[in-house]
Design a protein around this motif. Sequence first.
Motif, PDB file in Angstrom:
ATOM      1  N   MET A   1      39.086  57.257  43.338  1.00  0.00           N
ATOM      2  CA  MET A   1      39.767  56.230  42.757  1.00  0.00           C
ATOM      3  C   MET A   1      39.626  55.592  44.185  1.00  0.00           C
ATOM      4  O   MET A   1      39.909  55.536  44.893  1.00  0.00           O
ATOM      5  CB  MET A   1      40.709  55.858  42.438  1.00  0.00           C
ATOM      6  N   ILE A   2      38.653  53.915  44.430  1.00  0.00           N
ATOM      7  CA  ILE A   2      39.321  53.212  45.539  1.00  0.00           C
ATOM      8  C   ILE A   2      40.249  51.984  45.074  1.00  0.00           C
ATOM      9  O   ILE A   2      40.051  51.192  44.543  1.00  0.00           O
ATOM     10  CB  ILE A   2      37.461  52.980  45.673  1.00  0.00           C
ATOM     11  N   LYS A   3      41.064  51.830  46.172  1.00  0.00           N
ATOM     12  CA  LYS A   3      41.562  50.478  46.329  1.00  0.00           C
ATOM     13  C   LYS A   3      41.374  49.515  47.453  1.00  0.00           C
ATOM     14  O   LYS A   3      41.807  50.441  48.397  1.00  0.00           O
ATOM     15  CB  LYS A   3      43.076  50.940  46.085  1.00  0.00           C
ATOM     16  N   LEU A   4      41.249  47.815  47.011  1.00  0.00           N
ATOM     17  CA  LEU A   4      40.828  47.320  47.959  1.00  0.00           C
ATOM     18  C   LEU A   4      42.244  46.828  48.088  1.00  0.00           C
ATOM     19  O   LEU A   4      42.528  46.255  47.408  1.00  0.00           O
ATOM     20  CB  LEU A   4      39.439  46.759  48.172  1.00  0.00           C
ATOM     21  N   ASN A   5      42.415  46.424  49.636  1.00  0.00           N
ATOM     22  CA  ASN A   5      43.739  45.924  49.759  1.00  0.00           C
ATOM     23  C   ASN A   5      43.832  44.412  49.729  1.00  0.00           C
ATOM     24  O   ASN A   5      44.393  43.079  50.052  1.00  0.00           O
ATOM     25  CB  ASN A   5      43.733  45.214  51.465  1.00  0.00           C
ATOM     26  N   LYS A   6      41.934  43.977  49.555  1.00  0.00           N
ATOM     27  CA  LYS A   6      41.718  41.939  49.049  1.00  0.00           C
ATOM     28  C   LYS A   6      41.066  42.238  47.527  1.00  0.00           C
ATOM     29  O   LYS A   6      39.946  42.995  47.922  1.00  0.00           O
ATOM     30  CB  LYS A   6      41.146  41.924  50.291  1.00  0.00           C
ATOM     31  N   LYS A   7      41.213  41.196  47.287  1.00  0.00           N
ATOM     32  CA  LYS A   7      40.045  40.836  46.058  1.00  0.00           C
ATOM     33  C   LYS A   7      38.827  40.583  46.493  1.00  0.00           C
ATOM     34  O   LYS A   7      38.274  39.566  47.038  1.00  0.00           O
ATOM     35  CB  LYS A   7      40.969  39.884  44.950  1.00  0.00           C
ATOM     36  N   ILE A   8      38.101  40.592  45.966  1.00  0.00           N
ATOM     37  CA  ILE A   8      36.773  40.726  46.336  1.00  0.00           C
ATOM     38  C   ILE A   8      35.523  40.087  44.707  1.00  0.00           C
ATOM     39  O   ILE A   8      35.604  40.612  43.862  1.00  0.00           O
ATOM     40  CB  ILE A   8      35.472  41.973  46.628  1.00  0.00           C
ATOM     41  N   ASN A   9      34.517  39.840  44.683  1.00  0.00           N
ATOM     42  CA  ASN A   9      33.512  39.600  43.962  1.00  0.00           C
ATOM     43  C   ASN A   9      33.209  40.685  43.227  1.00  0.00           C
ATOM     44  O   ASN A   9      32.183  41.220  43.785  1.00  0.00           O
ATOM     45  CB  ASN A   9      32.950  38.859  43.938  1.00  0.00           C
ATOM     46  N   GLU A  10      33.687  41.544  42.360  1.00  0.00           N
ATOM     47  CA  GLU A  10      33.557  42.653  42.009  1.00  0.00           C
ATOM     48  C   GLU A  10      31.560  42.730  41.307  1.00  0.00           C
ATOM     49  O   GLU A  10      31.135  44.067  41.075  1.00  0.00           O
ATOM     50  CB  GLU A  10      34.549  42.792  40.636  1.00  0.00           C
ATOM     51  N   LYS A  11      31.812  41.558  40.489  1.00  0.00           N
ATOM     52  CA  LYS A  11      30.960  41.892  39.714  1.00  0.00           C
ATOM     53  C   LYS A  11      29.134  41.563  40.825  1.00  0.00           C
ATOM     54  O   LYS A  11      28.609  42.425  40.553  1.00  0.00           O
ATOM     55  CB  LYS A  11      30.606  40.678  38.639  1.00  0.00           C
ATOM     56  N   MET A  12      29.208  40.952  41.772  1.00  0.00           N
ATOM     57  CA  MET A  12      28.504  41.209  42.341  1.00  0.00           C
ATOM     58  C   MET A  12      28.316  42.368  43.304  1.00  0.00           C
ATOM     59  O   MET A  12      27.555  42.811  43.711  1.00  0.00           O
ATOM     60  CB  MET A  12      28.700  39.793  43.685  1.00  0.00           C
TER      61      MET A  12
ATOM     62  N   TYR B   1      47.691  43.220  40.106  1.00  0.00           N
ATOM     63  CA  TYR B   1      46.511  43.759  40.879  1.00  0.00           C
ATOM     64  C   TYR B   1      45.274  43.049  40.532  1.00  0.00           C
ATOM     65  O   TYR B   1      43.650  42.900  40.658  1.00  0.00           O
ATOM     66  CB  TYR B   1      45.973  45.178  39.210  1.00  0.00           C
ATOM     67  N   ASN B   2      45.465  41.415  39.878  1.00  0.00           N
ATOM     68  CA  ASN B   2      44.345  41.105  40.757  1.00  0.00           C
ATOM     69  C   ASN B   2      44.510  40.431  41.802  1.00  0.00           C
ATOM     70  O   ASN B   2      43.167  39.152  41.823  1.00  0.00           O
ATOM     71  CB  ASN B   2      45.370  39.059  39.494  1.00  0.00           C
ATOM     72  N   GLU B   3      45.341  40.820  43.026  1.00  0.00           N
ATOM     73  CA  GLU B   3      45.067  40.687  44.308  1.00  0.00           C
ATOM     74  C   GLU B   3      44.353  41.674  44.843  1.00  0.00           C
ATOM     75  O   GLU B   3      44.204  41.423  45.930  1.00  0.00           O
ATOM     76  CB  GLU B   3      46.568  40.195  44.633  1.00  0.00           C
ATOM     77  N   THR B   4      44.153  42.300  44.372  1.00  0.00           N
ATOM     78  CA  THR B   4      43.449  43.812  44.260  1.00  0.00           C
ATOM     79  C   THR B   4      41.907  43.754  44.080  1.00  0.00           C
ATOM     80  O   THR B   4      41.612  43.690  42.634  1.00  0.00           O
ATOM     81  CB  THR B   4      44.137  44.745  44.642  1.00  0.00           C
ATOM     82  N   SER B   5      41.698  45.094  44.030  1.00  0.00           N
ATOM     83  CA  SER B   5      40.159  45.521  43.021  1.00  0.00           C
ATOM     84  C   SER B   5      40.070  47.379  43.298  1.00  0.00           C
ATOM     85  O   SER B   5      40.489  47.424  44.445  1.00  0.00           O
ATOM     86  CB  SER B   5      38.707  44.679  44.413  1.00  0.00           C
ATOM     87  N   PHE B   6      40.064  47.419  42.244  1.00  0.00           N
ATOM     88  CA  PHE B   6      40.543  48.987  41.685  1.00  0.00           C
ATOM     89  C   PHE B   6      38.912  49.281  41.581  1.00  0.00           C
ATOM     90  O   PHE B   6      38.260  48.825  40.339  1.00  0.00           O
ATOM     91  CB  PHE B   6      41.148  49.441  40.973  1.00  0.00           C
ATOM     92  N   PHE B   7      38.525  50.476  42.316  1.00  0.00           N
ATOM     93  CA  PHE B   7      37.379  51.070  41.620  1.00  0.00           C
ATOM     94  C   PHE B   7      36.933  52.769  41.236  1.00  0.00           C
ATOM     95  O   PHE B   7      37.556  53.264  42.490  1.00  0.00           O
ATOM     96  CB  PHE B   7      35.745  51.302  42.024  1.00  0.00           C
ATOM     97  N   LEU B   8      36.495  53.188  40.499  1.00  0.00           N
ATOM     98  CA  LEU B   8      36.329  54.919  39.967  1.00  0.00           C
ATOM     99  C   LEU B   8      35.088  54.981  40.234  1.00  0.00           C
ATOM    100  O   LEU B   8      34.161  54.418  40.458  1.00  0.00           O
ATOM    101  CB  LEU B   8      36.404  54.808  38.535  1.00  0.00           C
TER     102      LEU B   8
END
Length: 72
Positions: free
Chosen positions: A1-12, A36-43
Motif C-alpha cells: 500500500m502507498i500513502k501519499l502525504n498530500k491529496k493528488i488528482n487520483e483519476k489522472m 483521509y480526504n487530505e491524503t491519497s492511498f493506493f494498493l
Amino acid sequence: MIKLNKKINEKMFLKECLENSIQLYSLAEYYLEEIYNETSFFLLGYANLTNNEIDEGILLLLQILKKYYSKI
C-alpha cells in the motif's frame, strides 16, 4: 500500500500509471473518515510480477509521482 502525504488528482494519476503498465487501486471509496480526504492511498497490484519487474515499476512510479508533487 502507498500513502501519499498530500491529496493528488487520483483519476489522472491512475490513468497515467495504467498507460505506463502500472496497476494501482485507489482506496478512496473505502475512506470512512474525512482525514483521509487530505491524503491519497493506493494498493499496488504486483501479484504476477518478478522482483525485477517490481523494482522497475517502483522506479517508474516514482518518476510519475515527481510530476504530481511538483504541481502541488
